[in-house]
Design an enzyme around this catalytic site. Structure first.
Site, mmCIF file in Angstrom:
data_model
loop_
_atom_site.group_PDB
_atom_site.id
_atom_site.type_symbol
_atom_site.label_atom_id
_atom_site.label_comp_id
_atom_site.label_asym_id
_atom_site.label_seq_id
_atom_site.Cartn_x
_atom_site.Cartn_y
_atom_site.Cartn_z
ATOM 1 N N GLU A 1 -67.026 -4.231 -34.497
ATOM 2 C CA GLU A 1 -67.605 -3.650 -33.292
ATOM 3 C C GLU A 1 -66.655 -3.870 -32.110
ATOM 4 O O GLU A 1 -65.579 -4.444 -32.248
ATOM 5 C CB GLU A 1 -68.969 -4.281 -32.985
ATOM 6 C CG GLU A 1 -68.910 -5.768 -32.678
ATOM 7 C CD GLU A 1 -70.281 -6.378 -32.422
ATOM 8 O OE1 GLU A 1 -71.290 -5.669 -32.505
ATOM 9 O OE2 GLU A 1 -70.329 -7.595 -32.149
ATOM 10 N N ASP B 1 -70.141 -8.595 -22.752
ATOM 11 C CA ASP B 1 -69.465 -7.341 -23.093
ATOM 12 C C ASP B 1 -68.759 -6.707 -21.890
ATOM 13 O O ASP B 1 -68.966 -5.527 -21.590
ATOM 14 C CB ASP B 1 -70.470 -6.335 -23.667
ATOM 15 C CG ASP B 1 -71.398 -6.943 -24.702
ATOM 16 O OD1 ASP B 1 -70.900 -7.657 -25.571
ATOM 17 O OD2 ASP B 1 -72.614 -6.692 -24.627
#
Length: 368
Positions: free
Chosen positions: A271, A62
């Site tokens: 997301e 991420d």
């Protein structure tokens, strides 16, 4: 940030099957042999990774990248082997701290600055320190992070430091009105800052319909011909620690100007939202989750609405996909992750590759 028990047919398995078929053929001609060799070479080239992992001493995912003080700083998740079985809620993503990374230039040596924030130093935190982002304003660096509170509900917190490498000190409570996961902060040319956030399934966004957390809501988002659940956004106050106004929905439209449907899994938001600006256009990019794509939509305002445009990156190795997009020395780069080092979707490694645009500003699709 989430995972699934689904698996995909790997390229090497397919290649091995084709090789077996070829071995069963008798007496190939020289031309056939040359063609097969050329094809094998092309396949090898096609399967070469776009990028090698930026760091291998720890598992990272991420990646939120920024240029601060003339250097590239990356704010990733820090994956660990927690020994928790996989499930669609993402319980096995049990991260406990953040390491901040930096490098002087793309391709340069990566420095691991060590632990910048530990879950034990966040007074209100319970478990699962997921994908963060960072921002700079007023001489202060801000680290935004999602973590479940002691009632097991994801909230978003903020921590501050005078250095982009940390360490960061967390505020005593989460940002009022915040929920779900994957905060991403964009500061516009007029100095206004906005946070984009939200994630389905284990990210709990589907439990916040109506603006209030419902613990009895389904584990997954609605399906069928109903509008998809979208990311959320809010303007930040001047001190970057609170929401300045109501939380709004980040509406994504199709080519006909209608909201994307929940059943449109190849285009709807799941997301990992990120906003960047190019030639006065706002680009909202995100992961489609269970279809493993990074896609984007464009709009004329930081609040949208945004119109779907296409795929930025096709599926990587592993289930999750999460990114950031950053201009560095007249080029644009996409930071992302896959599972090259471990082969396990909860033990990932961050990477970077150049992102190119067409003359009309559209983003060329990247094939890992």
């Amino acid at each position: 940030m989430l995972t699934s028990l689904k698996t995909k047919l790997a390229g090497p398995v397919l290649a091995a099957s084709l090789a077996l078929v070829g071995a069963c053929q008798s007496n190939p001609t020289k031309q056939e042999t040359a063609t097969e060799a050329s094809t094998a070479q092309a396949d090898t080239t096609a399967k070469k990774p776009l990028s090698e992992p930026l760091i291998s001493n720890i598992y990272t995912a991420d990646p939120s990248a920024h240029v601060f003080e003339g250097k590239i700083y990356i704010y990733p998740s820090h994956d660990i082997e927690a020994g928790i079985p996989e499930n669609d809620k993402g319980d096995h993503f049990a991260m406990r701290d953040y390491h901040i990374l930096s490098l002087d230039s793309i391709g340069g040596k990566v420095t691991d600055h060590g632990v910048a924030l530990d879950i034990k130093n966040i007074p209100w935190a319970g478990r699962q320190l997921w994908a963060p982002d960072a921002a700079f304003k007023n001489g202060t660096y801000y680290l935004y992070f999602p973590v479940k509170d002691k009632q097991d509900v994801f909230r978003i917190g903020v921590a501050t430091s005078k250095s982009p490498a940390g360490p960061f000190k967390a505020e005593p409570a989460p940002i009022a009105g915040s929920f779900s996961i994957d905060p991403a902060v964009f500061t516009d040319t007029d100095g206004s800052s906005y946070m984009y956030f939200g994630g389905l399934w284990g990210g709990q966004l589907q439990r916040w319909q109506g603006g209030k957390y419902n613990p009895n809501a389904p584990e997954k988002e609605p399906n069928g011909n109903v509008p998809a659940l979208n990311a959320r956004m809010a303007k930040l106050t001047a001190d970057m620690k609170k929401f300045d106004g109501p939380v709004k929905e980040v509406v994504i439209l199709d080519e006909a100007g209608k909201p994307l449907l929940a059943s449109d899994n190849n285009r709807r938001f799941f997301e990992g939202g990120w906003l960047h600006k190019y030639n006065s256009k706002y680009y909202f990019s995100y992961s489609t989750g269970d279809t493993h794509l990074l896609v984007y939509a464009t709009g004329d305002s930081p609040a949208g609405p945004f119109t779907y445009q296409g795929v930025i990156m096709k599926p990587v190795q592993g289930w999750t996909t999460h990114h950031s997009i950053v201009p560095i020395k007249d080029k644009w780069y996409i930071f992302y992750h896959d599972t090259q080092l471990s082969g396990k979707t909860w033990l990932r490694n961050i990477k970077v590759t150049e992102m190119k645009r067409r003359a009309d500003g559209g983003i060329e699709t990247i094939v890992p």
